[in-house]
Design an enzyme around this catalytic site. Structure first.
Site, PDB file in Angstrom:
ATOM      1  N   SER A 134      40.712 -24.540 -33.362  1.00 10.92           N
ATOM      2  CA  SER A 134      39.727 -23.465 -33.277  1.00 10.92           C
ATOM      3  C   SER A 134      39.197 -23.437 -31.855  1.00 10.92           C
ATOM      4  O   SER A 134      39.194 -24.465 -31.158  1.00 10.92           O
ATOM      5  CB  SER A 134      38.569 -23.720 -34.253  1.00 10.92           C
ATOM      6  OG  SER A 134      37.481 -22.847 -34.004  1.00 10.92           O
ATOM      7  N   TYR A 147      32.450 -29.706 -37.621  1.00 12.22           N
ATOM      8  CA  TYR A 147      33.563 -28.764 -37.471  1.00 12.22           C
ATOM      9  C   TYR A 147      34.196 -28.896 -36.091  1.00 12.22           C
ATOM     10  O   TYR A 147      35.432 -28.981 -35.953  1.00 12.22           O
ATOM     11  CB  TYR A 147      33.045 -27.344 -37.692  1.00 12.22           C
ATOM     12  CG  TYR A 147      34.125 -26.294 -37.824  1.00 12.22           C
ATOM     13  CD1 TYR A 147      34.600 -25.933 -39.081  1.00 12.22           C
ATOM     14  CD2 TYR A 147      34.657 -25.649 -36.716  1.00 12.22           C
ATOM     15  CE1 TYR A 147      35.584 -24.954 -39.225  1.00 12.22           C
ATOM     16  CE2 TYR A 147      35.635 -24.680 -36.838  1.00 12.22           C
ATOM     17  CZ  TYR A 147      36.092 -24.331 -38.099  1.00 12.22           C
ATOM     18  OH  TYR A 147      37.061 -23.365 -38.221  1.00 12.22           O
TER      19      TYR A 147
END
Length: 248
Positions: A134, A147
């Site tokens: 990401s 995350y």
């Protein structure tokens, strides 16, 4: 016929990529935790839905045993896409160790477990592995520590795997920015777009991403055209990580 495995493949980006691969003539094994989402995929003889917690060692071993029986010739692609989608876990000083581990297991640990299980099948076909990172591995919003750490770990795991497994298996990662996925919930009615016009307009590309943007990159990395590409993380974000943003 080429064969792929997609983890987290019954919803969101994974579902969009599974649909694209099937449209291109691939056989696809889909691993996902959602029984309703997997049920919506049943009926296609060239698609194998497997309810699997990709962060659980025993569950991954069982799933890949099924895959090996289904595709004994091996795999052309393993797309490690599974993760808890929402990056916001609340203030870090209130983040429990159990929640930290849950989020790490759903993404980073899952990528390791499925990579390890898939290596023999990939070697048999000199296949490609693609891991889902990401842009949050490189930039952050508040309350996204678990995350970001998981996705940053995937970037590092990707280049480590590429060096260990080459030249038989190429290993790369994709790092998406904002991707519209509300319509990609298998078995559910399409949801309204999550991104407002102002969200789209701020991108140098003039829009947010779609599942087709990710699927196109995935197919390229799986193909011979990318035969000299390994250990890389490909950013797909409409230019946002290259844009200076200051509050005025």
């Amino acid at each position: 016929m080429k064969t792929a495995v997609i983890t987290g493949g019954a919803q969101g980006i994974g579902l969009g990529c599974a649909r694209r691969l099937r449209a291109e003539g691939w056989r696809v094994a889909v691993l996902d935790l959602s029984a309703p989402a997997l049920a919506a995929l049943e009926g296609d003889p060239e698609l194998l839905p497997l309810r699997t917690d990709a962060g659980d060692e025993a569950a991954v071993a069982a799933a890949f045993a099924r895959i090996a029986a289904w595709a004994p010739e091996g795999l052309d692609l393993l797309f490690n896409n599974a993760a808890i989608a929402g990056p916001d876990a609340g203030p870090v000083e209130k983040l429990s160790l159990a929640e930290w581990r849950r989020r790490m297991d759903s993404s980073l640990t899952a990528t390791f477990l499925c990579a390890r299980a898939g290596i023999p099948l990939l070697r048999a076909r000199r296949g490609a592995m693609v891991n889902m990172a990401s842009t949050r591995a490189f930039q952050s919003e508040p309350n996204s520590e678990a995350y970001a750490a998981a996705k940053g770990g995937i970037v590092a795991l990707t280049h480590a795997l590429a060096v260990s497994l080459g030249p038989e298996i190429r290993v790369n990662a994709l790092a998406p920015g904002w991707i519209e996925t509300g319509h990609l919930q298998a078995g559910a009615d399409p949801t309204p777009p999550a991104h407002r016009p102002v969200d789209r307009d701020q991108h140098p590309a003039g829009r947010v991403g779609t599942e087709d943007d990710i699927a196109a990159a995935l197919l390229w990395l799986a193909g011979e055209e990318a035969g000299f590409v390994t250990g890389q993380t490909i950013v797909i974000d409409g230019g946002m990580t290259r844009k200076m943003i200051y509050a005025h």
